[in-house]
Design a protein around this motif. Structure first.
Motif, short mmCIF file in Angstrom:
data_model
loop_
_atom_site.label_atom_id
_atom_site.label_comp_id
_atom_site.label_asym_id
_atom_site.label_seq_id
_atom_site.Cartn_x
_atom_site.Cartn_y
_atom_site.Cartn_z
N ARG A 39 -6.00 12.40 8.38
CA ARG A 39 -5.24 11.23 7.91
C ARG A 39 -5.41 11.00 6.41
NH1 ARG A 39 -3.17 6.36 10.19
NH2 ARG A 39 -3.84 7.02 12.27
N PHE A 40 -6.63 11.19 5.90
CA PHE A 40 -6.92 10.71 4.55
C PHE A 40 -7.24 11.80 3.53
CE2 PHE A 40 -8.14 6.97 7.19
CZ PHE A 40 -7.16 6.10 6.72
N TYR A 41 -7.44 13.06 3.94
CA TYR A 41 -7.92 14.07 3.01
C TYR A 41 -7.07 15.33 3.07
CZ TYR A 41 -12.09 11.30 2.11
OH TYR A 41 -12.93 10.29 1.74
N ASP A 42 -6.79 15.88 1.89
CA ASP A 42 -6.16 17.18 1.78
C ASP A 42 -7.22 18.23 2.10
OD1 ASP A 42 -5.11 19.62 0.97
OD2 ASP A 42 -4.16 18.79 -0.83
N PRO A 43 -7.01 19.06 3.11
CA PRO A 43 -8.05 20.04 3.48
C PRO A 43 -8.41 20.99 2.35
CG PRO A 43 -5.98 20.48 4.64
CD PRO A 43 -5.84 19.14 4.00
N ARG A 44 -7.52 21.12 1.36
CA ARG A 44 -7.82 22.01 0.22
C ARG A 44 -8.87 21.41 -0.71
NH1 ARG A 44 -1.76 22.57 -1.82
NH2 ARG A 44 -1.97 20.35 -1.32
N ARG A 45 -9.22 20.13 -0.50
CA ARG A 45 -10.18 19.47 -1.37
C ARG A 45 -11.43 19.02 -0.61
NH1 ARG A 45 -8.15 18.51 -6.34
NH2 ARG A 45 -10.35 18.83 -6.82
N VAL A 46 -11.67 19.58 0.55
CA VAL A 46 -12.82 19.19 1.37
C VAL A 46 -13.80 20.34 1.49
CG1 VAL A 46 -13.60 18.53 3.69
CG2 VAL A 46 -11.57 17.44 2.70
N CYS A 47 -15.07 20.06 1.18
CA CYS A 47 -16.17 20.98 1.44
C CYS A 47 -17.00 20.38 2.57
CB CYS A 47 -17.03 21.18 0.20
SG CYS A 47 -18.51 22.19 0.49
N LEU A 48 -17.18 21.13 3.64
CA LEU A 48 -17.88 20.64 4.82
C LEU A 48 -19.26 21.30 4.89
CD1 LEU A 48 -17.00 18.83 7.33
CD2 LEU A 48 -16.77 20.99 8.55
N ILE A 49 -20.30 20.47 4.94
CA ILE A 49 -21.66 20.96 5.19
C ILE A 49 -22.00 20.62 6.64
CG2 ILE A 49 -24.10 20.74 4.59
CD1 ILE A 49 -23.24 20.03 1.75
N TYR A 50 -22.37 21.63 7.41
CA TYR A 50 -22.54 21.43 8.86
C TYR A 50 -23.84 22.07 9.34
CZ TYR A 50 -21.54 21.62 13.87
OH TYR A 50 -21.60 21.47 15.23
N GLY A 51 -24.54 21.35 10.21
CA GLY A 51 -25.73 21.86 10.88
C GLY A 51 -25.80 21.26 12.27
N ALA A 52 -26.45 21.93 13.21
CA ALA A 52 -26.45 21.46 14.60
C ALA A 52 -27.69 21.92 15.33
CB ALA A 52 -25.20 21.95 15.32
N MET A 53 -27.93 21.28 16.46
CA MET A 53 -28.99 21.68 17.37
C MET A 53 -28.49 22.77 18.32
SD MET A 53 -31.64 19.73 16.61
CE MET A 53 -31.09 19.97 14.92
N ARG A 54 -29.42 23.54 18.84
CA ARG A 54 -29.07 24.66 19.71
C ARG A 54 -28.39 24.22 21.01
NH1 ARG A 54 -34.32 26.42 18.30
NH2 ARG A 54 -35.10 25.76 20.34
N ASP A 55 -28.69 23.01 21.48
CA ASP A 55 -28.16 22.59 22.78
C ASP A 55 -26.80 21.91 22.68
OD1 ASP A 55 -29.14 20.37 21.46
OD2 ASP A 55 -30.08 19.47 23.22
N LYS A 56 -26.15 22.00 21.53
CA LYS A 56 -24.85 21.37 21.34
C LYS A 56 -23.71 22.38 21.49
CE LYS A 56 -26.33 17.20 20.48
NZ LYS A 56 -25.95 16.03 21.29
N ALA A 57 -22.50 21.85 21.69
CA ALA A 57 -21.30 22.69 21.85
C ALA A 57 -20.79 23.10 20.47
CB ALA A 57 -20.24 21.94 22.64
N VAL A 58 -21.55 23.95 19.80
CA VAL A 58 -21.30 24.25 18.39
C VAL A 58 -19.98 24.98 18.20
CG1 VAL A 58 -22.17 25.50 16.38
CG2 VAL A 58 -23.76 24.24 17.85
N ALA A 59 -19.68 25.96 19.01
CA ALA A 59 -18.42 26.71 18.86
C ALA A 59 -17.22 25.78 18.99
CB ALA A 59 -18.35 27.83 19.88
#
Length: 429
Positions: free
Chosen positions: A321-341
């Motif tokens: 809704r609010f951001y142009d995907p060309r201007r977004v940097c995503l930092i992501y981390g997760a636990m092993r027991d999560k639905a990461v894929a």
């Protein structure tokens, strides 16, 4: 013990969702020995998969606006365990936390010595009992308790509240709650009590059927938040505005999903007899850190604990809704027991650049494993949040950086940008 020692002891009990034996006998015995602190004030009990923290925060803020001395118990914390227990909108102090732990620990040791309980109370049982002790000590009149995991066997489910609230039910913690939406909903519905009214947020049909059936079984009257009529909804990056009951409402928590959480809070506060002007005042003053929270402006850095597929979908909708995907940097981390894929498939297409990292937790999934699961043409790895943020800073000026996934990762980032986030401290005076 002092505060650091009490925290070390709690952490040594292991991950808070681990327990040798699920059940409520141990926490009931402990609270009875402590003088039944859960009976010292009126309570609102909030369960659900998503939105229960935000909704709890809005309900507590509304009760405080109505003049009540309030308590709020939530989990997990982002930086310090003191965040979990709030009095009148402020976390308890380290001294208060340690004193409550000492009282609880001495009681637990005495119960163990006479074999009244099988094991030392778990991490979550401890902090639940500590919250109830501090609410009693500090003269809290109305407290909001957020369920930690599930509902039926959660340590908070020893209370008899004035109101039960169930926010949207979705998939999470399937190893503990079951693989189907119906089984997960049944665990959440376990908080419903005979004769205690309830408020239900909009639900998927499978979950709604289970919740409604359980409410009928225990004769709990139900208000559906969808019956709260709102109009003129206007969303922006910083929150939302709408009209309700002829009054303009400002929700400062960003994201379309927060409008539904606000409606649920309005339904709950109305059921508790809070007048409309105080409801509006309370929602406008609500704070819920780590969920679409801006902690820097140049570059813009936003923290959001999207740790399951439903919350990932909410973040993706906000970005779309609010951001142009060309201007977004995503930092992501997760636990092993999560639905990461699944979460990566939802979130990563909304970003031009993805940096995968890991929070400093034993259960964290290695960045390389996330990279191998994901399908993105510009994906990089970083050892930790500091390295990830430094790498993100090499991007073009004007890019927005979103730190998301595990709440542990969000907490680590928040500690870097909001070093005094847990101040001011609560007072019992």
């Amino acid at each position: 013990m002092n505060y650091p020692d009490s925290v070390r002891f709690l952490y040594a009990l292991g991950n808070e969702i681990k327990t040798a034996k699920l059940g409520l006998d141990r926490i009931r015995t402990l609270l009875a020995a402590l003088g039944e602190p859960q009976r010292a004030c009126r309570l609102v009990h909030v369960a659900g998969t998503n939105g229960k923290g935000s909704t709890s925060a809005m309900i507590e803020s509304g009760l405080r606006a109505a003049g009540y001395r309030t308590g709020l118990f939530t989990s997990p914390h982002l930086i310090e365990p003191t965040e979990r227990i709030q009095i009148n909108g402020a976390p308890v102090s380290a001294v208060q936390f340690a004193a409550a732990f000492d009282q609880l620990h001495a009681c637990a040791e005495e119960l163990l010595q006479r074999e009244a309980i099988d094991l030392h109370p778990t991490y979550f049982e401890c902090v639940t009992a500590m919250a109830l002790l501090l609410f009693r000590e500090c003269g809290v009149e109305f407290a909001v308790l957020e369920v930690g995991l599930g509902g039926r066997l959660d340590a908070t489910n020893v209370v008899v509240p004035k109101l039960c609230v169930i926010t949207p039910v979705d998939f999470d913690h399937e190893a503990f709650l079951g693989k189907s939406l119906e089984s997960i909903a049944a665990e959440k519905a376990g908080i419903l009590k005979s004769g205690v009214p309830a408020v239900f947020a909009p639900q998927r049909p499978q979950a709604a059927a289970v919740l409604d059936a359980r409410a009928a079984e225990v004769r709990a009257s139900v208000t559906h938040s969808s019956t709260v009529s709102i109009a003129d909804v206007a969303l922006d990056r910083r929150g939302a505005g709408f009209t309700w009951n002829g009054l303009p409402v400002r929700c400062p928590l960003p994201g379309e999903h927060q409008v539904e959480n606000a409606r649920t809070a309005i339904a709950a506060l109305t059921a508790l007899g809070v007048p409309p002007p105080e409801i509006v005042q309370g929602i406008a003053a609500a704070v819920w850190p780590g969920r679409l929270e801006r902690v820097a402006e140049h570059p813009e850095i936003v923290l959001d604990g999207a740790h399951n597929p439903a919350s990932a979908r909410a973040l993706a909708a906000y970005l779309e809704r609010f951001y142009d995907p060309r201007r977004v940097c995503l930092i992501y981390g997760a636990m092993r027991d999560k639905a990461v894929a699944e979460m990566a498939a939802i979130l990563f297409p909304r970003a031009y650049r993805v940096i995968v990292t890991a929070p400093a937790q034993a259960r964290a999934l290695r960045p390389e494993s996330i990279r191998d699961l994901a399908d993105h043409e510009r994906i990089e790895t970083a050892a930790d949040i500091r390295a990830a943020l430094a790498l993100a800073a090499t991007g073009p000026l004007g890019d927005s950086i979103f730190v998301t996934g595990s709440l542990f990762l969000v907490g680590e980032a928040r500690a870097m940008f909001v070093p005094n986030a847990t101040l001011p401290m609560a007072s019992c005076s």
